[in-house]
Design an enzyme around this catalytic site. Structure first.
Site, PDB file in Angstrom:
ATOM      1  N   ILE A 276      63.206  -6.994  68.055  1.00 22.76           N
ATOM      2  CA  ILE A 276      64.259  -6.055  67.668  1.00 22.76           C
ATOM      3  C   ILE A 276      65.211  -6.720  66.696  1.00 22.76           C
ATOM      4  CG2 ILE A 276      66.168  -4.640  68.514  1.00 22.76           C
ATOM      5  CD1 ILE A 276      64.738  -4.922  71.327  1.00 22.76           C
ATOM      6  N   CYS A 277      65.613  -5.964  65.696  1.00 25.20           N
ATOM      7  CA  CYS A 277      66.601  -6.459  64.753  1.00 25.20           C
ATOM      8  C   CYS A 277      67.883  -5.662  64.946  1.00 25.20           C
ATOM      9  CB  CYS A 277      66.061  -6.284  63.340  1.00 25.20           C
ATOM     10  SG  CYS A 277      67.150  -6.949  62.129  1.00 25.20           S
ATOM     11  N   LEU A 278      68.810  -6.258  65.664  1.00 25.49           N
ATOM     12  CA  LEU A 278      70.067  -5.559  65.954  1.00 25.49           C
ATOM     13  C   LEU A 278      71.170  -6.610  66.007  1.00 25.49           C
ATOM     14  CD1 LEU A 278      71.405  -2.865  66.812  1.00 25.49           C
ATOM     15  CD2 LEU A 278      70.931  -3.495  69.162  1.00 25.49           C
TER      16      LEU A 278
END
Ligand SMILES: [Zn+2]
Ligand SMILES: [Zn+2]
Lengths: 226, 195
Positions: free
Chosen positions: B87-89
């Site tokens: 995940i890219c957050l």
């Protein structure tokens, strides 16, 4: 929790590109590799009801936590030990906040509101009991956490004796127009009576300047009248 | 320094108590440092109707460092790797703060599903599709949700658990291994036999 809410509502993605890997075509059903989506078919959350003793314990803890919630540390969620409050008003254990400030290398901010936090500008809170909390010990801190910064001791605000007879001053002001101000009774906060304390030197200077002003206006009045 | 058990347990209790939040969490095995989060696909998105599982690992330093989160359920989304669920957050990286929680992180993932950030993608292919043809992206994402995240898939899992239980393993054990193997029964068997 404005920061958290912000984080919630405005997810911002960032990070490295993943190397594109084999992408199943849109419609491809990959039945042989069943998705793990099903895993929580019967989501088994930590269930206190399984054990009545545990349930009671949990209940007690819950009650306790509701009582403590106002004064719990924003990091460990326990009753704050060695409590400190940041200038933005957020409460932490000193060891918890110290550790966070150590972790944050570039820009030190309050975990809750992201306001800037400086180590020596936090305010310690001294309750009635001893300042040591046994929990601080049980938590165990291998790296030495320095003493909390000491509280600041500003000079007390004194009631200015010059401003005591407020009622009279106001009455005079009503009757005599500008004259009372010439007598050094100008009273900015006529009803409060609290003022910045003046040093003797300042008082002396104020007196002199009023005297000069009085003389000057006396001369003018003489010129006008005669 | 060991992980702050008290805080994690409080967090789990809070999520448990708040039935309305739409996210749940479940401890994996004995340690609270390995968890599985679950969130519902947001309405009016291609993920509507899906149930998404997230693998959560807590470092000893938690909550001073963010939790490690990865989608177990396959998702077609610009900010989630379609291959491994990474995940890219920002809040799971440099924007993390110890005042955030597992619950707020899971809710943020739900929000991320609703509003992709294609400028800062995790999956370049998905991001390109999202920018190029939104309709196509939505169709694919919907298809993936139906294939991997719909509730009827649950039945398939139950069959696998039974299969492993019949080989003489405990139910709990079987579930845990299946989770670790991303639902692949052969992988799960390898884990169980290897352990
Ligand atoms: Zn604390
Ligand atoms: Zn703050």
């Amino acid at each position: 929790m404005s920061a958290a809410l912000e984080a919630l509502t405005v997810p911002h993605a960032g990070g490295p590109l993943a190397a594109p890997q084999q992408q199943p075509p849109a419609g491809a059903l990959q039945q042989q590799q069943q998705p793990p989506a099903a895993l929580g078919a019967a989501p088994k959350l930590l269930d206190a009801e399984e054990d009545p003793k545990a349930a009671l314990k949990a209940q007690a803890a819950e009650l306790e936590s509701q009582e403590d919630i106002l004064f719990s540390c924003n990091i460990c969620y326990d009753l704050a030990s060695e409590p400190v409050v940041t200038l933005c008003g957020h409460l932490y254990c000193w060891p918890c906040l110290y550790r966070w400030l150590q972790v944050q290398s570039h820009c030190r901010t309050c975990p809750v509101c992201k306001a800037g936090v400086e180590k020596d500008k936090v305010i310690p809170i001294y309750g009635r009991g001893g300042n040591e909390d046994p929990r601080a010990k049980s938590k165990g801190e291998p790296e030495a956490v320095p003493q909390r910064p000491a509280g600041q001791r500003p000079a007390p605000v004194v009631r200015n004796p010059l401003l005591q007879p407020n009622a009279n001053v106001n009455a005079q002001q009503g009757g005599l127009g500008i004259i009372p101000t010439l007598f050094g009774l100008q009273n900015g906060n006529g009803n409060g009576g609290y003022a910045e304390p003046l040093t003797p030197e300042q008082q002396h200077q104020a007196f002199l300047s009023r005297l000069l002003l009085m003389l000057g206006s006396f001369v003018i009045m003489c010129l006008l009248l005669f | 320094m060991p992980i702050d058990l008290g805080r994690v347990q409080k967090e789990i209790r809070d999520i448990d108590r708040d039935k309305a939040s739409g996210v749940t969490i479940e401890v994996q095995g004995n340690s609270v440092q390995k968890l599985i989060g679950c969130l519902k696909g947001p309405r009016d998105t291609p993920f509507d109707g899906g149930i998404f599982y997230v693998n959560i690992e807590l470092d000893d330093q938690y909550p001073f460092v963010p939790p490690k989160m990865r989608f177990i359920t396959k998702v077609w989304h610009p900010n989630i790797s379609s291959a491994n669920g990474a995940i890219c957050l920002d809040i799971l990286k440099d924007q993390w703060s110890p005042a955030l929680t597992l619950k707020t992180a899971l809710l943020s993932l739900q929000a991320l599903l609703s509003s992709p950030q294609p400028d800062d993608p995790q999956d370049a292919v998905v991001a390109r599709q999202y920018m190029g043809s939104l309709a196509e992206y939505e169709a694919t994402a919907r298809q993936w949700t139906q294939t991997y995240a719909h509730a009827q898939q649950v039945v398939g899992l139950e069959a696998k658990v039974q299969q492993i239980v019949e080989m003489g393993f405990g139910r709990e054990q079987a579930l845990a291994a299946l989770k670790r193997a991303n639902g692949d029964e052969n992988g799960a068997m390898e884990i169980l036999l290897g352990a």
